[in-house]
Design a protein around this motif. Structure first.
Motif, PDB file in Angstrom:
ATOM      1  N   VAL A 282      -4.287  -8.285   5.208  1.00 47.04           N
ATOM      2  CA  VAL A 282      -3.109  -8.894   5.037  1.00 47.04           C
ATOM      3  C   VAL A 282      -2.530  -9.277   6.303  1.00 47.04           C
ATOM      4  O   VAL A 282      -2.073  -8.306   7.131  1.00 47.04           O
ATOM      5  N   GLU A 283      -2.823 -10.606   6.933  1.00 42.36           N
ATOM      6  CA  GLU A 283      -2.538 -10.593   8.606  1.00 42.36           C
ATOM      7  C   GLU A 283      -1.008 -10.590   8.612  1.00 42.36           C
ATOM      8  O   GLU A 283      -0.639 -10.245   9.610  1.00 42.36           O
ATOM      9  N   GLY A 284      -0.227 -11.077   7.908  1.00 46.51           N
ATOM     10  CA  GLY A 284       1.255 -11.166   8.001  1.00 46.51           C
ATOM     11  C   GLY A 284       1.939  -9.429   8.262  1.00 46.51           C
ATOM     12  O   GLY A 284       2.740  -9.299   9.364  1.00 46.51           O
ATOM     13  N   SER A 285       1.365  -8.625   7.544  1.00 45.66           N
ATOM     14  CA  SER A 285       1.655  -7.340   7.673  1.00 45.66           C
ATOM     15  C   SER A 285       0.701  -6.440   8.526  1.00 45.66           C
ATOM     16  O   SER A 285       1.069  -5.178   8.658  1.00 45.66           O
ATOM     17  N   LYS A 286      -0.264  -6.925   9.148  1.00 47.15           N
ATOM     18  CA  LYS A 286      -1.339  -6.201   9.787  1.00 47.15           C
ATOM     19  C   LYS A 286      -1.849  -5.114   8.988  1.00 47.15           C
ATOM     20  O   LYS A 286      -2.105  -4.010   9.659  1.00 47.15           O
ATOM     21  N   THR A 287      -2.240  -5.168   7.891  1.00 39.93           N
ATOM     22  CA  THR A 287      -2.583  -4.169   6.961  1.00 39.93           C
ATOM     23  C   THR A 287      -3.841  -4.374   6.269  1.00 39.93           C
ATOM     24  O   THR A 287      -4.115  -5.675   5.797  1.00 39.93           O
ATOM     25  N   LEU A 288      -4.657  -3.300   6.251  1.00 40.15           N
ATOM     26  CA  LEU A 288      -5.703  -3.497   5.094  1.00 40.15           C
ATOM     27  C   LEU A 288      -5.359  -2.505   3.843  1.00 40.15           C
ATOM     28  O   LEU A 288      -5.139  -1.475   3.884  1.00 40.15           O
ATOM     29  N   LYS A 289      -5.588  -3.411   2.831  1.00 42.04           N
ATOM     30  CA  LYS A 289      -5.294  -2.822   1.498  1.00 42.04           C
ATOM     31  C   LYS A 289      -6.376  -2.712   0.715  1.00 42.04           C
ATOM     32  O   LYS A 289      -7.404  -3.391   0.623  1.00 42.04           O
ATOM     33  N   PHE A 290      -6.452  -1.211   0.017  1.00 36.76           N
ATOM     34  CA  PHE A 290      -7.726  -0.893  -0.633  1.00 36.76           C
ATOM     35  C   PHE A 290      -7.312  -0.733  -1.850  1.00 36.76           C
ATOM     36  O   PHE A 290      -6.475  -0.247  -2.476  1.00 36.76           O
ATOM     37  N   THR A 291      -8.316  -1.424  -2.928  1.00 33.40           N
ATOM     38  CA  THR A 291      -8.173  -0.966  -4.249  1.00 33.40           C
ATOM     39  C   THR A 291      -9.525  -0.356  -4.815  1.00 33.40           C
ATOM     40  O   THR A 291     -10.559  -1.218  -4.607  1.00 33.40           O
ATOM     41  N   THR A 292      -9.642   0.720  -5.265  1.00 40.67           N
ATOM     42  CA  THR A 292     -10.724   1.454  -5.613  1.00 40.67           C
ATOM     43  C   THR A 292     -10.638   1.899  -7.145  1.00 40.67           C
ATOM     44  O   THR A 292      -9.568   2.130  -7.564  1.00 40.67           O
ATOM     45  N   LYS A 293     -11.755   1.435  -7.942  1.00 41.76           N
ATOM     46  CA  LYS A 293     -11.870   1.332  -9.313  1.00 41.76           C
ATOM     47  C   LYS A 293     -13.118   2.526  -9.455  1.00 41.76           C
ATOM     48  O   LYS A 293     -14.085   2.291  -8.989  1.00 41.76           O
ATOM     49  N   MET A 294     -12.753   3.596 -10.424  1.00 42.50           N
ATOM     50  CA  MET A 294     -13.594   4.818 -10.599  1.00 42.50           C
ATOM     51  C   MET A 294     -13.486   4.699 -12.147  1.00 42.50           C
ATOM     52  O   MET A 294     -12.377   4.554 -12.928  1.00 42.50           O
ATOM     53  N   ASN A 295     -14.617   5.484 -12.692  1.00 42.14           N
ATOM     54  CA  ASN A 295     -14.626   6.079 -14.055  1.00 42.14           C
ATOM     55  C   ASN A 295     -13.671   7.220 -14.415  1.00 42.14           C
ATOM     56  O   ASN A 295     -13.629   8.336 -13.461  1.00 42.14           O
ATOM     57  N   THR A 296     -12.753   7.107 -15.310  1.00 41.83           N
ATOM     58  CA  THR A 296     -11.543   8.114 -15.581  1.00 41.83           C
ATOM     59  C   THR A 296     -12.443   9.348 -15.730  1.00 41.83           C
ATOM     60  O   THR A 296     -11.973  10.356 -15.138  1.00 41.83           O
ATOM     61  N   SER A 297     -13.320   9.566 -16.608  1.00 41.67           N
ATOM     62  CA  SER A 297     -13.797  10.769 -16.844  1.00 41.67           C
ATOM     63  C   SER A 297     -14.704  11.425 -15.564  1.00 41.67           C
ATOM     64  O   SER A 297     -14.621  12.657 -15.320  1.00 41.67           O
ATOM     65  N   HIS A 298     -15.196  10.563 -14.714  1.00 41.27           N
ATOM     66  CA  HIS A 298     -15.962  11.118 -13.498  1.00 41.27           C
ATOM     67  C   HIS A 298     -14.907  11.797 -12.592  1.00 41.27           C
ATOM     68  O   HIS A 298     -15.282  12.568 -12.234  1.00 41.27           O
ATOM     69  N   ILE A 299     -13.732  11.045 -12.226  1.00 36.73           N
ATOM     70  CA  ILE A 299     -12.879  11.486 -11.283  1.00 36.73           C
ATOM     71  C   ILE A 299     -12.081  12.713 -11.735  1.00 36.73           C
ATOM     72  O   ILE A 299     -11.820  13.651 -11.245  1.00 36.73           O
ATOM     73  N   SER A 300     -11.823  12.636 -13.052  1.00 34.76           N
ATOM     74  CA  SER A 300     -11.316  13.721 -13.833  1.00 34.76           C
ATOM     75  C   SER A 300     -12.313  15.049 -13.536  1.00 34.76           C
ATOM     76  O   SER A 300     -11.643  16.073 -13.447  1.00 34.76           O
ATOM     77  N   ASP A 301     -13.459  15.135 -13.973  1.00 35.68           N
ATOM     78  CA  ASP A 301     -14.351  16.075 -13.802  1.00 35.68           C
ATOM     79  C   ASP A 301     -14.334  16.419 -12.291  1.00 35.68           C
ATOM     80  O   ASP A 301     -14.513  17.660 -11.963  1.00 35.68           O
ATOM     81  N   ALA A 302     -14.215  15.677 -11.032  1.00 39.08           N
ATOM     82  CA  ALA A 302     -14.537  15.772  -9.794  1.00 39.08           C
ATOM     83  C   ALA A 302     -13.286  16.753  -9.240  1.00 39.08           C
ATOM     84  O   ALA A 302     -13.395  17.674  -8.625  1.00 39.08           O
ATOM     85  N   ILE A 303     -12.122  16.285  -9.875  1.00 41.82           N
ATOM     86  CA  ILE A 303     -10.978  16.971  -9.492  1.00 41.82           C
ATOM     87  C   ILE A 303     -10.292  18.073 -10.587  1.00 41.82           C
ATOM     88  O   ILE A 303      -9.597  18.826 -10.104  1.00 41.82           O
ATOM     89  N   LYS A 304     -11.048  18.076 -11.616  1.00 41.29           N
ATOM     90  CA  LYS A 304     -10.990  19.090 -12.513  1.00 41.29           C
ATOM     91  C   LYS A 304      -9.376  19.136 -13.131  1.00 41.29           C
ATOM     92  O   LYS A 304      -8.699  20.152 -13.039  1.00 41.29           O
ATOM     93  N   ILE A 305      -8.923  18.055 -13.538  1.00 43.38           N
ATOM     94  CA  ILE A 305      -7.701  17.955 -14.084  1.00 43.38           C
ATOM     95  C   ILE A 305      -7.607  16.762 -14.842  1.00 43.38           C
ATOM     96  O   ILE A 305      -8.294  15.745 -14.853  1.00 43.38           O
ATOM     97  N   ASN A 306      -6.719  17.002 -16.003  1.00 43.42           N
ATOM     98  CA  ASN A 306      -6.840  15.769 -17.172  1.00 43.42           C
ATOM     99  C   ASN A 306      -6.297  14.629 -16.723  1.00 43.42           C
ATOM    100  O   ASN A 306      -5.118  14.898 -16.152  1.00 43.42           O
TER     101      ASN A 306
END
Length: 156
Positions: free
Chosen positions: A34-58
């Motif tokens: 985003v040139e106006g704010s000189k910012t890199l914006k990140f949007t990450t999509k992951m599988n809910t059960s996979h990230i839940s298993d990795a961090i061990k929280i519902n």
């Protein structure tokens, strides 16, 4: 005839096994400058059960977002023109089978090289594949990450 039925049975078994459930492990990150704010914006999509298993929280618990933030901060590093950038977590959203995670890096005036270390879910799932698509001033670049290839760099 008996031999024919035996061979036919083996082929049928092989055909049935080829339709077995094979879990696909991946994440996708979109990076926009985003040139106006000189910012890199990140949007990450992951599988809910996979990230839940990795961090061990519902994912339905109150502490899920805080754990996702911690996890992303420890598994995603950004370097712009050789300089490490601080990533600021801006939120997450659970949407059924997907978790969307939002973060950004400010103070990015110009990019000649962009280096990313992405180990999201690589420790939990050996076959994990992470894709990062970058849009910068009309240019599109793609990075792929997997075990053994956790760091990638592109030039603009």
């Amino acid at each position: 005839m008996k031999k024919f039925l035996h061979i036919l049975g083996v082929f049928a078994l092989m055909a049935i096994m080829s339709f077995g459930v094979a879990d696909f492990y991946s994440s996708m990150t979109k990076v926009d400058y985003v040139e106006g704010s000189k910012t890199l914006k990140f949007t990450t999509k992951m599988n809910t059960s996979h990230i839940s298993d990795a961090i061990k929280i519902n994912p339905n618990t109150a502490g899920f977002e805080a754990e996702v933030k911690k996890y992303v901060n420890s598994n995603f590093d950004l370097y712009v023109n050789g300089n490490a950038k601080v990533l600021t977590f801006t939120g997450s959203q659970v949407n059924g089978e997907s978790v969307w995670v939002y973060f950004e890096a400010g103070g990015v005036t110009d990019i000649s090289t962009l280096k990313i270390k992405n180990t999201i879910l690589l420790g939990a799932f050996p076959k994990q594949f992470n894709l990062v698509n970058i849009a910068y001033k009309g240019n599109q670049k793609t990075m792929n990450f997997q075990r053994g290839k956790e760091v990638n760099e592109v030039s603009f």
